[in-house]
Scaffold this motif. Structure first.
Motif, short mmCIF file in Angstrom:
data_model
loop_
_atom_site.label_atom_id
_atom_site.label_comp_id
_atom_site.label_asym_id
_atom_site.label_seq_id
_atom_site.Cartn_x
_atom_site.Cartn_y
_atom_site.Cartn_z
N GLU A 1 3.65 -7.81 -6.98
CA GLU A 1 2.74 -6.78 -7.48
C GLU A 1 2.34 -7.06 -8.93
O GLU A 1 1.18 -6.89 -9.31
N ALA B 1 0.82 -1.22 0.00
CA ALA B 1 0.00 0.00 0.00
C ALA B 1 0.85 1.26 0.00
O ALA B 1 0.30 2.37 0.02
N ARG B 2 2.18 1.10 0.02
CA ARG B 2 3.09 2.23 0.00
C ARG B 2 2.93 3.13 1.24
O ARG B 2 2.85 4.33 1.14
N SER C 1 -3.20 3.53 -7.74
CA SER C 1 -2.18 3.81 -8.75
C SER C 1 -2.59 5.04 -9.56
O SER C 1 -3.72 5.52 -9.48
N GLY D 1 -6.23 -0.23 -8.22
CA GLY D 1 -5.49 -0.56 -7.01
C GLY D 1 -6.08 -1.75 -6.30
O GLY D 1 -6.76 -2.59 -6.92
N ARG E 1 -5.97 -1.46 4.42
CA ARG E 1 -5.04 -0.65 3.63
C ARG E 1 -5.60 -0.52 2.22
O ARG E 1 -6.29 -1.41 1.74
N THR E 2 -5.27 0.57 1.54
CA THR E 2 -5.69 0.75 0.16
C THR E 2 -4.50 1.19 -0.68
O THR E 2 -3.73 2.06 -0.27
N ARG E 3 -4.35 0.56 -1.83
CA ARG E 3 -3.30 0.92 -2.78
C ARG E 3 -3.96 1.56 -3.99
O ARG E 3 -4.85 0.98 -4.60
#
Length: 264
Positions: free
Chosen positions: A254, A60-61, A83, A88, A79-81
């Motif tokens: 990923e 999730a950076r 892009s 995401g 958590r949320t990713r």
């Protein structure tokens, strides 16, 4: 131009209204389907101490809170990713402790609001030992004990995955993530083989049972190594190389998740 009779105008109006209401009623479902397609939900499961939160944070950076890393969490974390391309993942980190909160979280991600994919985290027996609640002192556990606990945890989780897969009308994907690979750099291939279907290991036997129950077409399985830290290699060059290896493993995970989710 011919005039419409009052009865005809009423019928046309009723048809148009019905069409509009039908479109409005299906809009939330269509929007939800579009959202899930762009941001599929991913359960992050595994026993306590294997590095689930660290992995989710890296994906999730975001940075891990040190307190969470040290003691784990008794509640489900999210958590949320996102892009730059508007896609995401939504990660749900299931607690690893055998507590009511963990069982409730498993019910949520596999029954109440089923996820689209699973990252099941294992550590090849190198999970960080956790002290039982209410005790003090350093936790100690042998690698054999950790592998046995990991297998017990997988047995519980795999049953939930099988039940979910059978209810779904589309395939579910599962990635077995072998973390802490920096602690056994010369044994990564053996570890991946241990967790792979058909290898004959105790874990693989349970995995083969899951695939048999769920059906091969309903469940795809991948096994990928991972290290969430660059390790403690001595020397600047050695640390740099270790960091590159860890980054490459993260990039491979990923990339595979993007493929499985149809993002590429």
């Amino acid at each position: 131009m011919a005039r419409l009779s009052p009865a005809t105008r009423t019928a046309v109006g009723t048809t148009l209204a019905g069409t509009a209401l039908s479109a409005l009623s299906t809009a939330p479902h269509q929007l939800s389907h579009l959202f899930r397609g762009r941001f599929p939900a991913v359960a992050v499961t595994g026993m306590t101490g294997v590095g689930k939160t660290r992995l989710a944070d890296r994906l999730a950076r975001r940075a891990s809170a040190e307190s969470t890393v040290e003691v784990g969490s008794a509640t489900m974390e999210r958590r949320t990713r996102r892009s730059a391309k508007g896609k995401g993942f939504r990660f749900r980190v299931v607690p690893g402790d055998n507590a009511a909160t963990r069982l409730g979280a498993l019910d949520e991600v596999f029954h109440d609001d089923p996820v689209d994919g699973i990252l099941h985290v294992v550590a090849n027996g190198y999970a960080t030992p956790r002290r039982p609640a209410g005790t003090t002192g350093t936790a100690v556990a042998t690698r054999e004990e950790q592998l046995a606990a990991e297998l017990e945890d997988w047995t519980i989780t795999s049953h939930r995955i099988a039940s979910m897969a059978l209810r779904r009308d589309r395939p579910v994907w599962l990635v077995i993530v072998v973390t802490k690979a920096d602690l056994f750099p010369d044994g990564v291939e053996d570890a991946v083989r241990y967790y792979s279907p058909g290898s004959g290991s105790p874990f693989a036997v349970k995995l083969d049972e899951l695939r048999s129950l769920a059906g091969g077409a309903r469940l795809s399985v991948d096994v990928l190594p991972m290290c969430t830290e660059p390790g403690e290699a001595s020397g600047k060059a050695a640390r740099k190389d270790a960091g590159k290896r860890c980054s490459a493993m993260l990039a491979a995970l990923e990339s595979r998740m993007a493929q499985l989710s149809g993002h590429v």
